[in-house]
Scaffold this motif. Sequence first.
Motif, PDB file in Angstrom:
ATOM      1  N   GLU A   1      -9.187 -14.986   7.416  1.00  0.00           N
ATOM      2  CA  GLU A   1     -10.319 -13.914   6.871  1.00  0.00           C
ATOM      3  C   GLU A   1      -9.450 -12.690   6.233  1.00  0.00           C
ATOM      4  N   TYR A   2      -8.732 -12.074   7.283  1.00  0.00           N
ATOM      5  CA  TYR A   2      -7.923 -10.779   6.776  1.00  0.00           C
ATOM      6  C   TYR A   2      -6.887 -11.161   5.620  1.00  0.00           C
ATOM      7  N   LEU A   3      -6.322 -12.185   5.698  1.00  0.00           N
ATOM      8  CA  LEU A   3      -5.274 -12.564   4.669  1.00  0.00           C
ATOM      9  C   LEU A   3      -6.039 -12.585   3.397  1.00  0.00           C
ATOM     10  N   ASN A   4      -7.221 -13.147   3.264  1.00  0.00           N
ATOM     11  CA  ASN A   4      -7.953 -13.293   1.972  1.00  0.00           C
ATOM     12  C   ASN A   4      -8.713 -11.878   1.554  1.00  0.00           C
ATOM     13  N   ALA A   5      -8.862 -11.208   2.494  1.00  0.00           N
ATOM     14  CA  ALA A   5      -9.502  -9.882   2.486  1.00  0.00           C
ATOM     15  C   ALA A   5      -8.387  -8.684   1.864  1.00  0.00           C
ATOM     16  N   SER A   6      -7.097  -8.931   2.290  1.00  0.00           N
ATOM     17  CA  SER A   6      -6.017  -8.237   1.979  1.00  0.00           C
ATOM     18  C   SER A   6      -5.556  -8.503   0.461  1.00  0.00           C
ATOM     19  N   ILE A   7      -5.755  -9.579   0.021  1.00  0.00           N
ATOM     20  CA  ILE A   7      -5.503 -10.361  -1.507  1.00  0.00           C
ATOM     21  C   ILE A   7      -6.557  -9.480  -2.281  1.00  0.00           C
ATOM     22  N   GLN A   8      -7.723  -9.526  -1.863  1.00  0.00           N
ATOM     23  CA  GLN A   8      -8.804  -8.916  -2.708  1.00  0.00           C
ATOM     24  C   GLN A   8      -8.477  -7.292  -2.823  1.00  0.00           C
ATOM     25  N   ARG A   9      -8.007  -6.767  -1.592  1.00  0.00           N
ATOM     26  CA  ARG A   9      -7.848  -5.329  -1.789  1.00  0.00           C
ATOM     27  C   ARG A   9      -6.591  -4.830  -2.792  1.00  0.00           C
ATOM     28  N   VAL A  10      -5.566  -5.944  -2.699  1.00  0.00           N
ATOM     29  CA  VAL A  10      -4.352  -5.521  -3.670  1.00  0.00           C
ATOM     30  C   VAL A  10      -4.859  -5.911  -5.004  1.00  0.00           C
ATOM     31  N   GLN A  11      -5.802  -6.753  -5.238  1.00  0.00           N
ATOM     32  CA  GLN A  11      -6.207  -7.120  -6.579  1.00  0.00           C
ATOM     33  C   GLN A  11      -7.045  -5.872  -6.941  1.00  0.00           C
ATOM     34  N   GLU A  12      -7.793  -5.237  -6.245  1.00  0.00           N
ATOM     35  CA  GLU A  12      -8.554  -4.028  -6.286  1.00  0.00           C
ATOM     36  C   GLU A  12      -7.894  -2.765  -6.574  1.00  0.00           C
ATOM     37  N   VAL A  13      -6.652  -2.615  -6.045  1.00  0.00           N
ATOM     38  CA  VAL A  13      -5.615  -1.591  -6.196  1.00  0.00           C
ATOM     39  C   VAL A  13      -5.130  -1.809  -7.852  1.00  0.00           C
ATOM     40  N   VAL A  14      -4.827  -2.820  -8.223  1.00  0.00           N
ATOM     41  CA  VAL A  14      -4.630  -3.286  -9.579  1.00  0.00           C
ATOM     42  C   VAL A  14      -5.587  -2.991 -10.740  1.00  0.00           C
ATOM     43  N   ARG A  15      -6.953  -3.265 -10.274  1.00  0.00           N
ATOM     44  CA  ARG A  15      -7.928  -2.921 -11.173  1.00  0.00           C
ATOM     45  C   ARG A  15      -8.146  -1.415 -11.429  1.00  0.00           C
ATOM     46  N   PHE A  16      -8.110  -0.765 -10.359  1.00  0.00           N
ATOM     47  CA  PHE A  16      -8.314   0.664 -10.205  1.00  0.00           C
ATOM     48  C   PHE A  16      -7.335   1.451 -10.812  1.00  0.00           C
TER      49      PHE A  16
ATOM     50  N   ILE B   1       0.760  -1.068   0.114  1.00  0.00           N
ATOM     51  CA  ILE B   1       0.156  -0.119  -0.106  1.00  0.00           C
ATOM     52  C   ILE B   1       0.826   1.196   0.054  1.00  0.00           C
ATOM     53  N   ASN B   2       1.831   1.309   0.881  1.00  0.00           N
ATOM     54  CA  ASN B   2       2.738   2.497   0.866  1.00  0.00           C
ATOM     55  C   ASN B   2       3.366   2.755  -0.515  1.00  0.00           C
ATOM     56  N   ASN B   3       3.733   1.723  -0.981  1.00  0.00           N
ATOM     57  CA  ASN B   3       4.717   1.812  -2.199  1.00  0.00           C
ATOM     58  C   ASN B   3       3.746   2.065  -3.499  1.00  0.00           C
ATOM     59  N   ASN B   4       2.706   1.454  -3.601  1.00  0.00           N
ATOM     60  CA  ASN B   4       1.862   1.670  -4.852  1.00  0.00           C
ATOM     61  C   ASN B   4       0.238   2.218  -4.624  1.00  0.00           C
ATOM     62  N   ALA B   5      -0.154   2.368  -3.376  1.00  0.00           N
ATOM     63  CA  ALA B   5      -1.419   2.965  -3.345  1.00  0.00           C
ATOM     64  C   ALA B   5      -1.349   3.813  -2.200  1.00  0.00           C
ATOM     65  N   ASN B   6      -0.537   4.779  -1.877  1.00  0.00           N
ATOM     66  CA  ASN B   6      -0.575   5.471  -0.624  1.00  0.00           C
ATOM     67  C   ASN B   6      -2.035   6.371  -0.544  1.00  0.00           C
ATOM     68  N   TYR B   7      -2.698   6.670  -1.580  1.00  0.00           N
ATOM     69  CA  TYR B   7      -3.803   7.416  -1.584  1.00  0.00           C
ATOM     70  C   TYR B   7      -5.255   6.610  -0.785  1.00  0.00           C
ATOM     71  N   VAL B   8      -4.884   5.415  -0.563  1.00  0.00           N
ATOM     72  CA  VAL B   8      -6.021   4.356   0.096  1.00  0.00           C
ATOM     73  C   VAL B   8      -5.684   4.345   1.380  1.00  0.00           C
ATOM     74  N   TYR B   9      -4.628   4.853   2.016  1.00  0.00           N
ATOM     75  CA  TYR B   9      -4.208   4.505   3.235  1.00  0.00           C
ATOM     76  C   TYR B   9      -5.170   4.656   4.438  1.00  0.00           C
ATOM     77  N   ARG B  10      -5.504   5.938   4.271  1.00  0.00           N
ATOM     78  CA  ARG B  10      -6.461   6.637   5.269  1.00  0.00           C
ATOM     79  C   ARG B  10      -8.086   5.840   5.113  1.00  0.00           C
ATOM     80  N   GLN B  11      -8.423   5.633   4.096  1.00  0.00           N
ATOM     81  CA  GLN B  11      -9.436   4.933   3.532  1.00  0.00           C
ATOM     82  C   GLN B  11      -9.687   3.667   4.121  1.00  0.00           C
ATOM     83  N   TRP B  12      -8.614   2.972   4.083  1.00  0.00           N
ATOM     84  CA  TRP B  12      -8.502   1.765   4.731  1.00  0.00           C
ATOM     85  C   TRP B  12      -7.775   1.468   6.022  1.00  0.00           C
TER      86      TRP B  12
END
Length: 263
Positions: free
Chosen positions: A157-172, A131-142
Amino acid sequence: MFARLTPVVKNLLLINIGLLLIPSLLNFDLANLFGLRYIFAESFKPFQFITYMFLHSGFGHLLGNMFALFIFGPMLERFWGSKRFFIYYMVTGIGAGMLFGVVNFIEMQQLESAAQQYINNPNYEGFVSFINNNANYVYRQWYDFIDAFGENPNSQEYLNASIQRVQEVVRFQANVPLIGASGAVFGILLAFGMLFPNTELFLLFPPIPIKAKYLVTFYGLYELYAGIQNAPGDNVAHYAHLGGMLIGFILLKVWQKDNKRFY
């Protein structure tokens, strides 16, 4: 003041202003279809290399580009003629989009690689680093999720959710459109500086006179620095600006060698 406008400059101003007003009147976001996307995004279309340069994110964005076109464009159009000026404007704008596309491709490849590395080995420290290196803009949001993940780093549960959020960053990132006439405008600025290098311009901030060649040099060096710096939260396409200047420089040199051709 508007009597100084030349035909192509006037029409470009009208088109850009009109396309800023249309979305608000029709409640339709033109950037979703006509903004320039990552070349491997599902929403990418080749015509976006042309259409992106006629769209702007708001009045301030439009004003900055159209003011520069209004100031520098008419003198170039009178010097070249309308056809050559229009060709120059379009070629530099399209070229700026293409250079941005190359840089964006490299950046997306790096992002996708970082995302895949995380997906292969998900963990709290790796997620925060991504997040810090690639999507700093979502840090506060998440922030709440990141905090809870830190308290439960081994939770599947959190590991799976973190993977989904990483994929979300790529799609965005793959679907952020490039819009604006800045590439073509920087091409015009370069042409003005090369053809009328000793013309003195009076800046508003700071209020001092400066020769066109020095202003162009300053802008070029600043865009190069800002592009390399790639500061978090900077959503300006500096490489598109540089692309407009680079393509403009090449085109001017070609035309200088081919003085017998007229457009």
